[in-house]
Design a protein around this motif. Structure first.
Motif: not given
Ligand SMILES: [Fe+2]
Length: 356
Positions: A282, A321, A324-330
């Motif tokens: 991300n 993908e 999941p641990c990196t915030g709102e997906p860009k």
């Protein structure tokens, strides 16, 4: 756009191909009147034996996308021998013999021989290359030129038995493969993810070992304005590059848009994150621009240069993908084959892209 235009072109002319955000703008070739150097920035050295290695590596990649690995356990004598073999491989074979192995796409990666000025369609790079992926080591008779083997001196006690190039370079890829999971687990831990999230995807994974031979530069080459290797970002998860002997590698510090000359100690490995990593992290670990410039000393331009980066990929069917641990997906999930070939079509032409 032709190759000669490539000497004047900028990366942003090709931005439509990119699979991750790249705000940085730079000339593909060196442009002495229009660029600056950052002599103060130090790319961090990370000791793989240190208890806080994950923190060191994560901080380094987050800051600039490059790190220098120490304490990796790979025998530096392998790197010395690799350089001798690359020089020998490219100079002993005729162009005609090399062209029998001309690169073609298998899956995501163009594999085989690239003549000088034909590494890409974008810019006339002053380098010959030869890419060997896992399939080349599984079917060496198909992908490696047969013939001479080198006897490497042991220093004491005479000669080792000769081994051919495929067997020799397999030792290097296997040594680097042993580093893949520790590196990925460290980066995942740094991000706060399950460190084993990529264990399966990166076990016996796809890779590309690229042997680079930069011939001595002629006066015409020197005057042409072309770089030894254009400014670019790697398209992989990460790349292992054993520290080259000759100067030339430069890294773009996007905080000030100045180039950092990178000349780490022999025996260390340069590690940089690529587009796959920027995508799944991300944008936390950037895919950082780098290039190979002419040596500053004109006498050194008359010397050949060799290097052998190994790019680590996931297999074509895997999905990239955002972690999941990196915030709102860009970014949306995307199949590796589609992501990879859409970007590389900037190098090889629009018909290179494969739809998943
Ligand atoms: Fe690269």
């Amino acid at each position: 756009m032709g190759q000669q235009d490539g000497i004047r072109a900028r990366n942003q002319d090709f931005s439509r191909y990119e699979g991750v955000a790249k705000q940085q703008s730079y000339h593909l070739a060196e442009t002495p009147d229009d660029e600056q150097f950052d002599d103060d920035f130090v790319i961090r050295t990370c000791d793989m034996r240190a208890p806080d290695f994950a923190q060191q590596l994560g901080d380094a990649l987050r800051e600039i996308g490059f790190a220098i690995l120490d304490g990796h356990g790979v025998d530096p004598a392998l790197y010395d021998e690799a350089e001798r073999r690359i020089d020998d491989l490219f100079t002993r074979l005729s162009l005609e013999e090399k062209m029998r192995f001309r690169a073609q796409r298998y899956g995501s990666v163009n594999q085989g021989y690239f003549p000088i000025k034909e590494t890409s369609n974008m810019h006339p790079d002053l380098v010959e290359g030869w890419v060997f992926c896992r399939r080349a080591f599984e079917r060496p008779d198909e992908f490696w030129p047969s013939g001479r083997t080198l006897c490497a001196p042991t220093g004491r006690g005479g000669q080792r038995p000769p081994i051919d190039d495929a067997d020799f370079f397999r030792k290097i890829t296997e040594a680097h493969e042993r580093l893949i999971l520790p590196i990925m687990q460290s980066l995942l831990a740094y991000l706060g993810c399950d460190p084993h999230l990529y264990d399966r995807k990166l076990t016996a994974t796809n890779f590309g070992l690229r042997l680079n031979y930069y011939p001595p530069m002629s006066d015409d080459d020197d005057a042409s304005g072309a770089a030894r290797l254009l400014g670019h970002e790697d398209i992989d998860m990460f790349t292992f590059l054993p520290a080259p002997r000759a100067e030339g590698l430069q890294v773009l510090n996007r905080r000030n848009m100045k180039w950092v000359r990178l000349t780490p100690p022999r025996g260390t490995i340069i590690l940089n994150s690529g587009d796959y990593m920027q995508r799944i992290s991300n944008d936390i670990f950037p895919s950082t621009t780098h290039r190979v410039s002419k040596p500053r000393d004109p006498a050194q331009r008359r010397q050949p240069r060799v290097s052998f980066p190994m790019a680590v990929y996931v297999w074509e069917d895997e999905v990239l993908e955002v972690l999941p641990c990196t915030g709102e997906p860009k970014y949306a999930p995307v199949k590796a084959i589609e992501f990879h070939t859409a970007i590389t079509s900037k190098f090889y032409g629009d018909d290179y892209a494969v739809k998943a």
